[in-house]
Design an enzyme around this catalytic site. Structure first.
Site, mmCIF file in Angstrom:
data_model
loop_
_atom_site.group_PDB
_atom_site.id
_atom_site.type_symbol
_atom_site.label_atom_id
_atom_site.label_comp_id
_atom_site.label_asym_id
_atom_site.label_seq_id
_atom_site.Cartn_x
_atom_site.Cartn_y
_atom_site.Cartn_z
ATOM 1 N N SER A 80 -64.106 -7.909 -8.550
ATOM 2 C CA SER A 80 -63.348 -8.143 -9.455
ATOM 3 C C SER A 80 -61.991 -8.040 -10.069
ATOM 4 C CB SER A 80 -64.441 -7.481 -10.895
ATOM 5 O OG SER A 80 -65.863 -7.026 -10.632
ATOM 6 N N HIS B 97 -65.296 -13.578 -10.642
ATOM 7 C CA HIS B 97 -66.761 -13.887 -11.211
ATOM 8 C C HIS B 97 -65.994 -14.153 -12.951
ATOM 9 C CE1 HIS B 97 -67.358 -9.303 -12.717
ATOM 10 N NE2 HIS B 97 -67.052 -9.601 -11.515
#
Lengths: 236, 69
Positions: free
Chosen positions: A118, A141
Site C-alpha cells: 500500500s 490496491h
C-alpha cells in the site's frame, strides 16, 4: 547509553553524574557520528494523525521526519538505507516520509524486505535507488473506504483524489507508467475477494516499480557507489 | 485516512481502551513525553524537541526506558 572509547561504562556514567548531575545525557553517540551510513526501518503500520491502538506495531512519522532532517543536516552521515517491512498506513504520513526522502541530498537506497504494501510503495520508490529481496511482496490496491471517512456523495471523489496523489508520486519516481499501475491496482482475480496485484520480488522489478532484486549487500554497495560518485563530483 | 492491506477492524482493535497516562519531563536536556513505569523510570512515548539530532540519540528512541534518580 553511549560509551566513550576507552572508558568502561560505569566510569562514563559516573563522569556524567559528576559533570552534569544526571545519568542520562542527550548526545549523539560517538559511534553514530562516525558511521557513514544510517539505517531507517519503516515497520508495521505507518502512524499518522491518529494514535493507533498498542496492538499495532507502528512507525511514527513525527519521529521519522526530524530523523530525516538530522541525517540530511549531519555532514558525517554520507548515506541512508531505508529498510521497509510495512503493511501500509496513513496516506498523508506515508507521502510525507516519501516526499522527505525524495528531496534529501544525502544519497538514499531503499530495501523492501518482507513486505512493502500500500503506502509502502511510494516510500520504496522515493529513494534514489530501490532494491527488493527475492521473496518480498508489494501489494498494489485501490484506496478503500474505511470507517474513518463519512459516507457522503463527495467521498468517492475524495478517495479518487487521494489515489491520484499516490499514483502520481509512484509514476514520477519509478519506471512504471500510469496505465500499468492503474491496471495492477484494479486487477481482479489476483487477490482473494479484492482487486489489486501482489508483486513478488522479481515482478516488482519487471513492472518498473523497483530497480533491482537483491539484499542488504546489494543495497549497501549501491549506496557506497553513490557516495563515492558524489564525493568525486564534489571535488570537480 | 489509512491505505493498508490490514483490515480496518484489525487495525482499530482496542481503540476504545484508554491510553496509559503520560507525563512530560526533561531528561538529559530533552523534553519528552513519558509513560511512567514505576519508580524513577518511564517509557519514552515521543520526543518534543526542535533539535533534529535529539531524534537520532539511541537512548531516547520511543519505547526505550529512561531512568532518573
Amino acid at each position: 547509553m553511549s560509551e566513550k572509547p576507552g572508558l568502561p561504562q560505569e566510569e562514563v556514567t559516573l563522569q556524567t553524574i559528576k559533570e552534569l548531575g544526571q545519568a542520562e545525557v542527550a548526545q549523539v553517540s560517538p559511534e553514530v557520528e562516525t558511521q557513514p551510513f544510517h539505517c531507517l526501518t519503516i515497520i508495521g503500520q505507518i502512524e499518522g494523525h491518529m494514535v493507533l491502538p498498542p496492538r499495532n506495531k507502528t512507525t511514527k512519522y513525527e519521529h521519522v521526519i526530524p530523523q530525516l532532517v538530522a541525517i540530511e543536516q549531519n555532514p558525517k552521515i554520507k548515506g541512508l538505507l531505508v529498510v521497509l517491512n510495512t503493511v501500509g498506513g496513513d496516506i498523508e504520513a506515508g507521502l510525507a516520509i516519501a516526499e522527505m526522502l525524495k528531496t534529501m541530498s544525502t544519497p538514499t537506497v531503499s530495501l523492501v524486505l518482507g513486505g512493502g504494501h500500500s503506502i509502502g510503495a511510494p516510500i520504496a520508490v522515493a529513494a534514489d535507488y530501490s532494491v527488493i529481496s527475492a521473496t518480498a511482496t508489494m501489494t498494489i490496491h485501490p484506496i478503500r473506504l474505511s470507517g474513518l471517512v463519512i459516507g457522503v456523495p463527495q467521498t468517492y471523489e475524495y478517495l479518487d483524489k487521494m489515489q491520484d496523489r499516490v499514483i502520481r508520486f509512484i509514476v514520477e519516481h519509478s519506471r512504471v507508467s500510469t496505465e500499468v499501475l492503474r491496471d495492477m491496482m484494479f486487477r481482479t482475480g489476483e487477490l482473494v475477494r479484492d482487486v489489486g496485484t501482489v508483486l513478488v520480488g522479481e515482478e516488482a522489478v519487471r513492472v518498473g516499480l523497483i530497480n533491482e532484486v537483491g539484499g542488504v549487500g546489494t543495497a549497501l554497495s549501491r549506496l557506497s557507489q553513490m557516495v563515492s560518485q558524489r564525493s568525486v563530483e564534489g571535488v570537480q | 485516512m489509512l491505505y493498508t492491506v490490514v483490515p480496518i477492524d484489525d487495525v482499530l482493535e482496542g481503540m476504545e481502551e484508554e491510553p496509559a497516562p503520560t507525563m512530560e519531563l526533561i531528561v538529559g536536556g530533552v523534553l519528552m513525553e513519558l509513560e511512567p513505569q514505576g519508580d524513577f523510570q518511564a517509557k519514552v512515548v515521543r520526543i518534543i524537541s526542535s533539535d533534529p539530532q535529539d531524534y537520532l540519540a539511541s537512548q531516547h528512541q520511543p519505547g526505550s526506558i529512561v531512568r532518573w534518580t
